[in-house]
Write a protein that holds these residues in place. Sequence first.
Motif, PDB file in Angstrom:
ATOM      1  N   LYS A   1       2.097   3.889  -3.586  1.00  0.00           N
ATOM      2  CA  LYS A   1       1.790   5.375  -3.732  1.00  0.00           C
ATOM      3  C   LYS A   1       3.082   6.003  -3.886  1.00  0.00           C
ATOM      4  O   LYS A   1       3.135   7.162  -4.631  1.00  0.00           O
ATOM      5  N   LYS A   2       4.034   5.621  -3.446  1.00  0.00           N
ATOM      6  CA  LYS A   2       5.487   6.168  -3.457  1.00  0.00           C
ATOM      7  C   LYS A   2       6.230   5.956  -4.447  1.00  0.00           C
ATOM      8  O   LYS A   2       7.203   6.874  -5.099  1.00  0.00           O
TER       9      LYS A   2
ATOM     10  N   THR B   1       0.947  -1.171   0.006  1.00  0.00           N
ATOM     11  CA  THR B   1      -0.010  -0.059  -0.145  1.00  0.00           C
ATOM     12  C   THR B   1       0.977   1.250   0.249  1.00  0.00           C
ATOM     13  O   THR B   1       0.522   2.264  -0.669  1.00  0.00           O
TER      14      THR B   1
END
Length: 450
Positions: free
Chosen positions: A378-379, A374
């Motif tokens: 996003k990173k 997760t």
Amino acid sequence: MNHKQHRFSVFIKPIVFGIDISIIVSVIFLFPLRITNLYIFIAYSIFFWSLIAFKIGFYSIQRSTKMIGIVRLVFLQMSFYAFILYAFIGFFKQPSISRSYLAFYFGTSFALVFIFKLLTYLLLLKYRAVFKGNIRKVVVIGKNSKSNQLIKIFKERLDFGYELSKQFNTRSEGFSLDDCFNYILDHKVDKIYFSISELSNSQVNKLVSFADNNLRELKFIPDNKEVFTKKLKYEYYDYIPILSLREIPLDEPVNKIIKRVFDVVFSLLIIVFVLSWLTPLIAILIKLESKGPVFFKQYRNGFSHSEFECFKFRSMAVNENANVVQATKNDMRITKVGKFIRKTSIDELPQFFNVFLGHMSVVGPRPHMISHTTMYSKKVDKFMVRHLVKPGITGLAQVSGFRGEIETDNDIVNRVRFDIFYVENWSLLMDIKIVIQTFVNAIKGEDKAY
């Protein structure tokens, strides 16, 4: 995030392959071929049938493939197979084999494979057009003559099995790619078609990143602009050219079968000849040092982002942070036995049960904890591309120096870079090289094996 709908079609190509193999093997018993060793002939036929099919793409049939393309593939496959059949006589020294009955065998096999191939093709067309099965939901970004022609094809050629969810007009007031992305996610869209002439370079890059990070298939509607990207593959929907951004070797049925056979055979060898005696010994050592289970089970993300329970020998004292905090150097949670089995990678061996059960592969991108997936999705750009194949016990990133603890952003970025290269360039030879290198590294020892 399981966005894929109506995905039973993943089984269609392997089933068709299995039936073709059944045909060419079963017909052997219809004729007195007088072969010295029948089992060698059967193995020879299956191996070369599979090899030819892999080389010419016999099972790589797309929804837009025309009937003439099917006929061409059958004739090409059977032509090579005929040559292989008669090569068997000289190669295995079969002077008593009946050449006339071998010709009858070939002719019967040809007819049955040809009929089955056409029936499968026509039944799938009818199934999509009449029963609305095997459907893919699509969106089209762009409104011009070519995109409108494509939409017309989707509506008229129901046998393609594409359902248009929405067309986005990039010239309309208030158009936003973010709105497109939200719609795609909310409506579980499978494929994105976009017109290159309608978007700027930055928008194209943003769209490519979105597709990669969310496991959506992206298709280009080309114009006269140059497309700066990787390997592009042309398809034609009637007379409309469509470009595909990425080809995944393990999307091919024959490649899937080859990799799965390798996984099953290799995992069985480890389970039978290593884990059968090693597990009781490790279990005793773990139990003597600390309380808790022998095996550590942790949910991780696998193929298509699905979750599975990953097995390991427990190397830490039981603690609440095991599923959240990654092991670090000199981690106080690691037991003395745990330090040894982690250094030698013995703690990973139970994952061969995951391989045998089909959750993992021997080689592939290493699966991460749910919380880390997760966070990194996003990173790190294109992190989700790793999930286009099954995760592995070892991988290209691991043998290239990026195993173990992720200490800096550079570690995860490089790991993803190697993982994507593996996804896009898989071969059985690459898997074998990685397995050998993993074994060598385990003997030599690695700095980050803690």
